[in-house]
Design an enzyme around this catalytic site. Structure first.
Site, short mmCIF file in Angstrom:
data_model
loop_
_atom_site.label_atom_id
_atom_site.label_comp_id
_atom_site.label_asym_id
_atom_site.label_seq_id
_atom_site.Cartn_x
_atom_site.Cartn_y
_atom_site.Cartn_z
N ASP A 1 115.01 43.92 54.04
CA ASP A 1 114.86 43.19 52.78
C ASP A 1 113.38 43.16 52.37
OD1 ASP A 1 115.99 41.09 50.76
OD2 ASP A 1 114.30 40.07 51.70
N LYS B 1 111.49 44.88 49.08
CA LYS B 1 110.62 44.13 48.17
C LYS B 1 109.22 44.74 48.07
CE LYS B 1 113.08 39.78 48.92
NZ LYS B 1 113.17 38.61 49.83
N VAL C 1 112.01 39.76 43.93
CA VAL C 1 110.95 39.58 44.94
C VAL C 1 110.36 38.17 44.83
CG1 VAL C 1 108.77 40.46 45.88
CG2 VAL C 1 110.33 42.03 44.71
N GLU D 1 112.61 39.84 37.93
CA GLU D 1 111.68 38.86 38.51
C GLU D 1 112.23 38.24 39.80
OE1 GLU D 1 108.34 37.84 37.27
OE2 GLU D 1 108.59 37.42 39.38
N1 HSE Z 1 117.37 36.96 51.94
C1 HSE Z 1 116.22 36.88 51.12
C2 HSE Z 1 115.13 36.12 51.85
C3 HSE Z 1 116.56 36.18 49.83
O1 HSE Z 1 115.43 35.46 52.84
O2 HSE Z 1 113.97 36.20 51.44
C4 HSE Z 1 115.41 36.18 48.84
O3 HSE Z 1 115.17 37.47 48.35
#
Ligand code: HSE
Ligand code: NAP
Length: 444
Positions: free
Chosen positions: A198, A202, A129, A126
């Site tokens: 990132d 996700k 994301v 969980e």
């Molecule tokens: N580095 C990620 C962000 C952390 O800034 O969304 C949360 O997944």
């Protein structure tokens, strides 16, 4: 029945988890049944925001996984290795895993899910994301009756924090990124945030759950905000738009039904100021899920940081603890297929040349008669319809900046028009190219 927790990592998220476990009062009664038994860190001497008995700490993460007192392994160390191997080691030992590691799940999710299914253990994600936003469980369970048409949203807190402060205060990119790092939002290597990786991890995970198949992470077209010019944020604002880093996974017509064709991408996008995602600011994330028959459902909340992320991690631990409590300590029971969320079809990515988009283009040109006309001709000859064309003043005499917003056009035609424009005598450079969304309340 006390349940032993082994923590791999005691950084931003790990310390948040330890903090919740140490203060069960007022939370769900199962929290009081969770006991931290072993914690892996890299540096034993580093000061921690939570007080823990020194004997709990180790620099050898395998001993955490192997410790017979550890019933559930919580991986919050980040990175690909040794995180992946430790998750697989825990599964092989028959221990359920909770992880916040989207980088590992987006790349090795299939391998991990297969190993978990074979061993009959849960791997819950969980926190991977949306930070504190419940989005994984809703996709696996609450929205299971739907045909999902599109999942889209702002799913990187660091970049949204940076863009919001750049837009509101005219703050400098580097200063705001440093603040995001200090606040614990950014990844260990913030390149993953600002280059869009990132968010791509996700959206690969969300698409995999929404469409029931593994999405090829490496093939997702990804553009971050690291090359975004503050001028485009300012011009966008003057034209009635807000720039956000958007991640989108959209179902395309597919034959046969056992394969789902998807358009998945991550890029900075101009949203009309009245769009539901345009008002999502700071570290907040929002995910819009469109399905048949549910319509549009939006999930909103803090997308990063110790407390919100630990909230999601502990929710997963509680899910596993609840099952253990209901079925008897450690007893092997068949996995709930909704909670375990296996694949049930193949997913393929569409060739991006055939997708259609609205585009924002900034051209640096000579400020002379006929330039706008020639640019319009290039677009027209490639079959690209223009919604608006505006000239902005520049600091250097004799130059102009021309911003064009197109209607929804095929990517291949758009690229053809840009190539012709680039070759025009009065055009110095195509300075920026961004996607645009139309209309408030709609993502089309
Ligand atoms: N580095 C990620 C962000 C952390 O800034 O969304 C949360 O997944
Ligand atoms: P972090 O602050 O860098 O913490 C990482 C922790 O893991 C540190 O305690 C570190 O030890 C430990 N560690 C790293 N490698 C290790 C190794 N080889 N052996 C032993 N210990 C090791 O990272 P974070 O921000 O908490 O993020 C952790 C995970 O959660 C990542 O996968 C991240 O993507 C994910 N996540 C983070 C957020 C967020 O807002 N931060 C949100 C959602 C998901 P030391 O402390 O001794 O260095």
């Amino acid at each position: 029945m006390t349940i032993g927790i082994g923590l791999l990592g005691l950084g931003t998220v790990g310390a948040g988890v330890a903090g919740i476990l140490a203060t069960p009062s007022g939370r769900h009664p199962l929290v009081a049944e969770l006991e931290l038994r072993r914690v892996a860190v890299r540096d034993l001497a580093r000061p921690r925001p939570v007080e823990l008995a020194a004997a709990l700490l180790t620099t050898d993460p395998e001993t955490v996984v192997d410790d017979p007192a550890v019933d559930i392994v919580v991986e919050v160390m980040g990175g690909l290795e040794p995180a992946r191997s430790l998750i697989l080691r825990a599964i092989a030992a028959g221990k359920p895993v909770v992880t916040a590691n989207k980088a590992v799940i987006a790349r090795y999710g299939e391998e991990i899910a297969a190993a978990a299914a074979e061993q009959g253990v849960y791997v819950l994600i969980e926190a991977a994301v949306g930070g504190g936003i419940p989005i994984i469980e809703p996709l696996k369970q609450s929205l299971g009756a739907n045909r999902i048409q599109r999942v889209s949203g702002i799913i990187n807190g660091t970049t949204n924090y940076i863009l919001s402060r750049m837009a509101a205060e005219g703050a400098a990119y580097a200063d705001v990124l440093a603040d995001a790092q200090r606040l614990g939002y950014a990844e260990a290597d913030p390149a993953a945030d600002v280059q869009g990786g990132d968010a791509a991890d996700k959206i690969a995970i969300l698409a995999g759950l929404a469409y029931g198949g593994s999405v090829p992470r490496a093939a997702i077209p990804t553009e971050g905000i690291d090359r975004l010019d503050a001028r485009d944020v300012a011009y966008a604002a003057q034209l009635g738009y807000v720039v956000k880093l958007l991640a989108v996974a959209q179902a395309m017509p597919s034959e046969p039904e056992s394969t789902q064709l998807l358009d998945v991408r991550v890029h900075p996008t101009l949203l009309p100021k009245a769009h539901p995602l345009a008002g999502v600011n700071g570290v907040n994330n929002a995910i819009l899920v469109e399905g048949d028959p549910v319509g549009q459902v939006m999930f909103y909340g803090p997308g990063a940081g110790a407390g919100p992320t630990a909230s999601a991690v502990v929710a997963d631990i509680l899910n596993i603890a609840g099952i253990r409590q209901a079925t008897g300590s450690g007893a092997k029971v068949p996995l709930d297929p909704l909670l375990a969320a296996g694949s049930w079809r193949a997913c393929r990515l569409v060739d991006s040349a055939v997708t259609t988009h609205r585009n924002y283009v900034r051209l640096r040109t000579s400020d002379e008669a006929g330039v706008i006309g020639k640019i319009g001709t290039c677009f027209g000859e490639a079959g690209v319809s223009i919604q608006s064309i505006v000239q902005f003043e520049t600091q250097s005499a004799g130059d102009a900046e021309i911003v064009v917003i197109t209607h929804d056009v095929c990517e291949a035609n758009f690229r053809q028009a840009l190539a012709a424009i680039q070759a025009l005598a009065g055009v110095q450079t195509v300075a920026a190219c961004l996607r645009t969304l139309k209309g408030a309340g709609s993502l089309s």
